[in-house]
Every structure is written in C-alpha cells, then in structure tokens.
Design a protein around this motif. Structure first.
Motif, PDB file in Angstrom:
ATOM      1  N   MET A  27       0.851  -1.190   0.000  1.00  8.15           N
ATOM      2  CA  MET A  27       0.000   0.000   0.000  1.00  8.15           C
ATOM      3  C   MET A  27       0.887   1.241   0.000  1.00  8.15           C
ATOM      4  O   MET A  27       1.753   1.402   0.854  1.00  8.15           O
ATOM      5  N   SER A  28       0.694   2.136  -0.975  1.00 13.30           N
ATOM      6  CA  SER A  28       1.532   3.321  -1.106  1.00 13.30           C
ATOM      7  C   SER A  28       1.201   4.360  -0.039  1.00 13.30           C
ATOM      8  O   SER A  28       0.125   4.327   0.579  1.00 13.30           O
ATOM      9  N   LEU A  29       2.133   5.288   0.149  1.00 15.45           N
ATOM     10  CA  LEU A  29       1.920   6.362   1.118  1.00 15.45           C
ATOM     11  C   LEU A  29       0.732   7.235   0.713  1.00 15.45           C
ATOM     12  O   LEU A  29      -0.063   7.653   1.564  1.00 15.45           O
ATOM     13  N   ASP A  30       0.618   7.506  -0.606  1.00 10.98           N
ATOM     14  CA  ASP A  30      -0.511   8.318  -1.073  1.00 10.98           C
ATOM     15  C   ASP A  30      -1.846   7.667  -0.724  1.00 10.98           C
ATOM     16  O   ASP A  30      -2.788   8.334  -0.262  1.00 10.98           O
ATOM     17  N   LEU A  31      -1.936   6.365  -0.941  1.00 14.34           N
ATOM     18  CA  LEU A  31      -3.177   5.665  -0.624  1.00 14.34           C
ATOM     19  C   LEU A  31      -3.457   5.700   0.875  1.00 14.34           C
ATOM     20  O   LEU A  31      -4.612   5.875   1.301  1.00 14.34           O
ATOM     21  N   MET A  32      -2.420   5.546   1.678  1.00 15.61           N
ATOM     22  CA  MET A  32      -2.591   5.598   3.135  1.00 15.61           C
ATOM     23  C   MET A  32      -3.116   6.967   3.569  1.00 15.61           C
ATOM     24  O   MET A  32      -3.975   7.058   4.443  1.00 15.61           O
ATOM     25  N   LEU A  33      -2.611   8.037   2.940  1.00 18.07           N
ATOM     26  CA  LEU A  33      -3.074   9.383   3.293  1.00 18.07           C
ATOM     27  C   LEU A  33      -4.547   9.571   2.917  1.00 18.07           C
ATOM     28  O   LEU A  33      -5.341  10.110   3.693  1.00 18.07           O
ATOM     29  N   VAL A  34      -4.914   9.113   1.717  1.00 19.25           N
ATOM     30  CA  VAL A  34      -6.304   9.254   1.267  1.00 19.25           C
ATOM     31  C   VAL A  34      -7.233   8.424   2.148  1.00 19.25           C
ATOM     32  O   VAL A  34      -8.309   8.883   2.557  1.00 19.25           O
ATOM     33  N   LEU A  35      -6.815   7.191   2.475  1.00 21.54           N
ATOM     34  CA  LEU A  35      -7.643   6.348   3.339  1.00 21.54           C
ATOM     35  C   LEU A  35      -7.760   6.944   4.738  1.00 21.54           C
ATOM     36  O   LEU A  35      -8.817   6.838   5.376  1.00 21.54           O
ATOM     37  N   GLY A  36      -6.687   7.577   5.210  1.00 22.28           N
ATOM     38  CA  GLY A  36      -6.759   8.234   6.519  1.00 22.28           C
ATOM     39  C   GLY A  36      -7.808   9.334   6.536  1.00 22.28           C
ATOM     40  O   GLY A  36      -8.588   9.457   7.501  1.00 22.28           O
ATOM     41  N   LEU A  37      -7.836  10.143   5.460  1.00 18.97           N
ATOM     42  CA  LEU A  37      -8.860  11.194   5.365  1.00 18.97           C
ATOM     43  C   LEU A  37     -10.250  10.589   5.254  1.00 18.97           C
ATOM     44  O   LEU A  37     -11.214  11.104   5.834  1.00 18.97           O
ATOM     45  N   LEU A  38     -10.369   9.494   4.505  1.00 14.33           N
ATOM     46  CA  LEU A  38     -11.667   8.851   4.345  1.00 14.33           C
ATOM     47  C   LEU A  38     -12.176   8.307   5.679  1.00 14.33           C
ATOM     48  O   LEU A  38     -13.355   8.479   6.029  1.00 14.33           O
ATOM     49  N   ALA A  78      -8.639  19.436   2.361  1.00 20.12           N
ATOM     50  CA  ALA A  78      -7.539  18.586   2.811  1.00 20.12           C
ATOM     51  C   ALA A  78      -6.970  17.706   1.704  1.00 20.12           C
ATOM     52  O   ALA A  78      -5.757  17.442   1.684  1.00 20.12           O
ATOM     53  N   LEU A  79      -7.798  17.222   0.785  1.00 14.39           N
ATOM     54  CA  LEU A  79      -7.319  16.277  -0.227  1.00 14.39           C
ATOM     55  C   LEU A  79      -6.164  16.810  -1.074  1.00 14.39           C
ATOM     56  O   LEU A  79      -5.218  16.063  -1.365  1.00 14.39           O
ATOM     57  N   PRO A  80      -6.172  18.079  -1.513  1.00 11.49           N
ATOM     58  CA  PRO A  80      -5.022  18.563  -2.298  1.00 11.49           C
ATOM     59  C   PRO A  80      -3.694  18.502  -1.540  1.00 11.49           C
ATOM     60  O   PRO A  80      -2.631  18.410  -2.172  1.00 11.49           O
ATOM     61  N   GLU A 125      -9.089   6.375  -7.010  1.00 14.79           N
ATOM     62  CA  GLU A 125      -8.793   5.755  -8.292  1.00 14.79           C
ATOM     63  C   GLU A 125      -7.319   5.928  -8.655  1.00 14.79           C
ATOM     64  O   GLU A 125      -6.655   4.977  -9.096  1.00 14.79           O
ATOM     65  N   ARG A 126      -6.793   7.113  -8.439  1.00 18.43           N
ATOM     66  CA  ARG A 126      -5.396   7.376  -8.797  1.00 18.43           C
ATOM     67  C   ARG A 126      -4.409   6.634  -7.907  1.00 18.43           C
ATOM     68  O   ARG A 126      -3.315   6.270  -8.348  1.00 18.43           O
ATOM     69  N   THR A 127      -4.762   6.445  -6.656  1.00 16.16           N
ATOM     70  CA  THR A 127      -3.846   5.773  -5.731  1.00 16.16           C
ATOM     71  C   THR A 127      -3.982   4.260  -5.757  1.00 16.16           C
ATOM     72  O   THR A 127      -3.266   3.567  -5.033  1.00 16.16           O
TER      73      THR A 127
END
Length: 622
Positions: A1-12, A36-38, A496-498
């Motif tokens: 799991m990439s760092l970007d995906l972890m950040l997005v999932l954390g916000l979710l 926050a997403l940007p 989708e991107r992550t």
C-alpha cells in the motif's frame, strides 16, 4: 500500500468517523475534505473544486426549486383532503394510499421535502381515525425512502451513480431505469407496513395532550394547560406619562427586569398589544420597532418571575390588569398558536430558546418546546440548543401562523389547534406548477434535452407563472446538500489514482469470486447499507460506486447491475433514525432507535431479496 493511498484512506476514515459522530455538520465535513485532499498531492485544488461544476449539482439544486414550487401552491392540502375523503375511516386504506401518494410525489421531489409536506397530512389521518401517529409516520418515512428508487431524479445517490457510469464511458441511466425495480419494492413496502405497523402500537403517549401524538386534535386550552401558560401571563396597561411611551418594543422587554441569578435569562416577550381604535380595540402583532403608546395593553409572556412586579410596574408607569388564565382562548379569533417542528435543514438548529424567543420575521414568539413527549418552558431549557425533530409552540396572529405553511426550510407546521379557521395559501398557481412539473418530466422521459436542462426549464416556468419568486427559490436550495456532495466527489478521483479502488475490488473478488456474481451483488448491497448507518446517502454513493464499477470490471461483467444495486442500497436507510426522512418523524412518532431496527431490518432483507431477483433479470451480468 503506497503512502498516497494511506493518506487518502486516513482522510476517508476521518470523514466516516465525523459522519458517525454527527460533528461537525455533514456539509462541514465535505468542505474540510475538499480542502484537505489537495495536501496529499494526489489531486490538485482545481480537481477538488470540480464537483461544483458537476451538472448533477445543478440538477439537484433545480429539483429543490421545483419541489418548493409544488409545496407553495397548496397542492399538499388538496392531496391530503382527497386522501382522507377517499380513504374514509379505513386505517389500512388510508395508510396504503398515503404511502403510494408519497412514493409518487417523491419520484419527482427529494424525500425530505415530501416528508415535510405529508407530516401534517399523516397527523390529520391519525386524528380522523383515532390511530396512533406512530403507526402512520413510519410508513410515511419508509415510503419517502422508497421513492428514491422510483426515478433517476428522485434521490441524489441515483444522480451520483449515473454520473460515474457516464464518466467511465458507459451509457447512463434513463429517467425510468429504476422504476421496474422500485415500483414492486414500493408495493411490497405498503404490504409490509400493513403488518409491521402493528408492532408500533403507541404505548408511550399516554397523558400527552401537548402534541401531535395525542389522540385528538388539540385546542388552545389544551396547550395552555400542557405548557403551563396560565401561570406565566402578565397583562398591563400603559398609563399616560409612562417612561415607556414612544419607545420601541426592543427596549421595553429588557426594562421589565427578571430575578437575578439566571444566566442567560430568557427575556419576557410582548406577545400582543391591544390598542384602541376609533370603532373598537384592535390586537396587533408587535415587532422590535413597534412604539408603545398611552393606553396600550401589553400581553407579556414571562417564563421567570419578574422581580418585585408591583414596584416595577409603578416605576414604569404600568397598571397591572387581571387575567382569568384563559386569555388565549378568550382571544382565539385574534391570537393563535401552532406547534412546529425543526427540520434537519433548518437555520435555527444550534440556537437556544433564549435567542429565539421572538421570531420577528414571522411575527411569532416561541413560548414552549416539546422534546419527545415532555413539554418544557423556555426557562427549563434556556441553555439547550435546538435539535432536528424538536417541536416548538409558537404564538401570534393567525395570519402569521397560516403563513408557516409557505416555508418548510426552517419550520414545519406540525399541529394546529381546533380554533384554526384560516384557509391555506391560495392555490391559484397550482395548475401552472403541475404544468411546469409535467414539462420537466416529459423532457426527461423523452430525452429531448439533458436532464439538467429540463430541470432548469421547469424552474424558469415556475418563475414565469409566479409559482415561486427568486428569493424563495434561493431559500429552497439546500446548500448543505450541495456542498456535501461536491466535497465528497473528489474522493473517487483520489482513490482511483492511488489504486485504492482496484485494491478493494481485487480483494472482494479474491474473497468472493468463487461464490459467483449473485453473492458479490448481495455483499455489495449489505456493505452499502451498513455504511449508510453512519454516512449520509449521497456520501455513501460517492464512496461505494467506484468500487462497484471496479468489481464489474474485475469480473468482466456489465456495470449496470452493480451500479443499480448501489443506488438501491443507498436509499435503503430503513434501520436508522439518522436518515433525514426518519429523523423528521422521530419526535412526532415517539420512536426509539430500536423501533427503526425492529421494523427496518426485515424490510432491508426484503428489499435485498427482491433486488437480487429483479436487477440481474432486467440488467444481466453478461
């Protein structure tokens, strides 16, 4: 799991947690995620704001305006009167007709607006038949939720699902795509409620003459007794030479003076002024700018004792007058009352009763609050803040009370006394409102123009025929809903991107792939319903639909059954009072959370079973 995906999932996860706690408000959560997403670097700010340019946002706003136009013309009263007249005294027939009517109207309006229109109708049905309101109001809210399954524009999740289908290169849904599934569900819902509503025998309304749960229509005398108004009335005459003469009312109320130690004190309110006229005394509804004149008789509601009243009246040049305790009933031709409910979209939410004692814009005053079955005075709940479903007792001129029916955003006229003899707002524009609606639906059904253009044409026709003016149209649009949806839409792009969507789809296929598409479809429905226990329907659809489409791609199947199942599940919030239609009837029906779970869970399973049969039949997997 990439760092970007972890950040997005954390916000979710943070967004879901805030939705579950109800703090902050849902629209504030959407706005926070948009900001926050940007910062994750996955999407740019312009993409985070792109939700506001989504045609479905405009379509949702336009449908709010069309729904308000239908409400302002008095169509609801006509429907309610027709329903009661045709249904007679048969409880089964009345409830069935109510649910079918709510479903039909809800197919072209959003569910909260439909519930706002039909709550008074449902209560009139309960009063005319002697039924408990609890046996009528839950069928009403369930029918409003089911109405979201009847057409493309009936619920925001449908439009979100349709948008994702189009965005991924698939042909979107048509106006009646969901109807062959939603209509059988509505009919099953009617049949189910004929049986299940018997589990809602009202054993919690005994002794409650204060509200709509009472078995008979309340009178002014009932409310005077229930809210203890007889002990709070103060009636004084302004003597010549009084220092209050010539002063605006905004200064008078503060000079009456309350006992010390109350912080913040609920101020006394001048409810009415009896003023001498050449032919007879007239009762006027004062506002903050009304100036006091000699000889005026002030009717004051003071929920807390006035300190040294005799000395205070003497100092202010006021003459105390006797009261029989039946003032409101004696002046029933001029002073009226109404119980109103605070809906989920009200701008009054979060305010205290001390702040709302005088609703100057409405010429009405708040003199009591009912939460559940208990009536309170402003003094008892002076520091409490209004919640969705609270019932307020208002007092003021009948003309102002009759106008409450014209604006359902802040207050919903819930219960009117027997003394109410004013007609509803004029229905002269009703034919034009129905014409505008017919044009809108016709353009959508025939697919002559895009749905959003058809809705905007309907709005313009409403304005052209003076069904609704621009100010009312702007007030009708729920910015909370629009901000929430626009704020949550970027999550689909970020996931989708992550690779988050592909990961979720691959995992589900790996776990359930051998079980076949029917099991995956059932799992998708249950997951969506479970998320809906904590997340509002629009955000729920935004989160789940990308996973559903990715699942279809993993299986090499058609996206339609998976997308349609998400739309149906997002409208299946029958088990929770969090869903706006259920929340709006919770207080009036005296429902507990267990009531929704007991009645809603079996029906969720029924809807899932019917959907698993009809969806793949109408929209094959391959």
């Amino acid at each position: 799991m990439s760092l970007d995906l972890m950040l997005v999932l954390g916000l979710l996860i943070a967004a879901v947690a805030m939705f579950s706690l109800g703090r902050p408000r849902a629209d504030a959560v959407g706005l926070s995620m948009m900001v926050a997403l940007p910062f994750t670097g996955v999407i740019e700010m312009r993409e985070a704001l792109a939700g506001f340019s989504n045609p479905n946002i405009i379509l949702i706003a336009a449908m709010f305006v069309i729904g308000e136009g239908l409400a302002r013309t008095g169509i609801a009263k006509g429907l309610g009167d027709w329903l009661v007249a045709r249904g007679g005294k048969s409880e089964t027939r009345l409830v069935a007709m109510l649910m079918l009517m709510v479903g039909a109207l809800g197919s072209v309006m959003y569910s909260t607006g439909v519930v706002a229109i039909f709550i008074p109708v449902a209560l009139r049905i309960a009063q005319s038949t002697g039924m408990s309101p609890s046996q009528v109001l839950m069928p009403l809210s369930f029918a409003a939720l089911i109405s979201g399954m009847l057409s493309l524009v009936a619920a925001a999740p449908n439009l979100i699902v349709n948008y994702e289908l189009v965005r991924t290169g698939t042909e979107g849904m048509h106006f009646f795509t969901l109807t062959p599934i939603g209509l059988p569900i509505l009919l099953l819902g009617v049949a189910y409620m004929m049986f299940a509503r018997r589990w809602l025998k009202d054993d919690r309304t005994a002794g409650g003459a204060s509200g709509p749960a009472a078995g008979k229509q309340a009178s002014l005398g009932d409310w005077v007794e229930a809210y203890g108004l007889a002990d709070r009335e103060l009636r004084v005459r302004v003597r010549p030479g009084s220092p209050l003469m010539g002063q605006p009312l905004s200064r008078i109320q503060g000079q009456l003076g309350l006992e010390a130690g109350l912080e913040p004190p609920p101020q006394p309110v001048v409810l009415a002024i009896e003023r001498k006229r050449p032919l007879r005394a007239a009762l006027i509804a004062p506002d903050a700018a009304t100036e006091i004149a000699a000889g005026d008789i002030l009717l004051i509601d003071s929920p807390t004792p006035i300190a040294e009243p005799a000395a205070r009246c003497q100092a202010l040049g006021l003459e105390p007058l006797p009261l029989s305790g039946a003032y409101f009933t004696d002046r029933a031709q001029e002073v009226g009352m109404a119980e109103v409910m605070v809906p989920a979209e009200s701008r009054l939410l979060g305010k205290t009763l001390a702040e709302l004692r005088r609703l100057s814009a409405l010429d009405l005053s708040v003199i009591g609050l009912r939460r559940g079955q208990t009536a309170h005075t402003p003094e008892q709940l002076r520091e409490d803040r209004l919640r969705p479903g609270d019932t307020l007792l208002l007092v003021g001129p009948w003309k102002a009370i009759s106008q409450l029916r014209g604006d359902r955003r802040d207050l919903i006229a819930l219960n009117l006394p027997k003394e109410f003899d004013e007609v509803l707002p004029a229905a002269r524009q009703a034919p034009f409102a129905l014409l505008a609606l017919a044009v809108t639906v016709g353009l959508m059904v025939l697919d002559l123009v895009p749905a959003v253009q058809a809705a905007l044409i309907g709005c313009l026709l409403m304005g052209l025929f003076r069904v609704i003016d621009l100010d009312s149209a702007y007030r009708a649009i729920s910015l909370r809903t629009l901000v929430l949806i626009a704020g949550m839409l970027p999550f689909g792009i970020a996931l989708e991107r992550t690779g988050g969507i592909d990961l979720a789809a691959t995992t589900l296929v790996a776990l359930l792939g051998e079980a076949g598409p029917y099991v995956i479809l059932a799992t998708l429905y249950l997951v969506t319903v479970l998320i809906g226990l904590f997340v509002v329907a629009a955000a729920n659809a935004v989160l789940v639909i990308p996973v559903a489409l990715a699942l279809a791609a993993e299986l090499g199947a058609s996206p339609y059954p998976f997308a349609i199942m998400v739309a149906l599940a997002a409208s299946s919030a029958f088990m929770t009072p969090i869903a706006p239609p259920n929340a709006m009837v919770a207080t009036a029906g005296n429902y507990r959370f267990a009531d929704y779970l007991r009645i809603g869970l079996p029906f969720v399973l029924i809807v899932m079973s019917v959907s698993l049969v009809l969806v793949p039949w109408l929209f094959p997997f391959y």
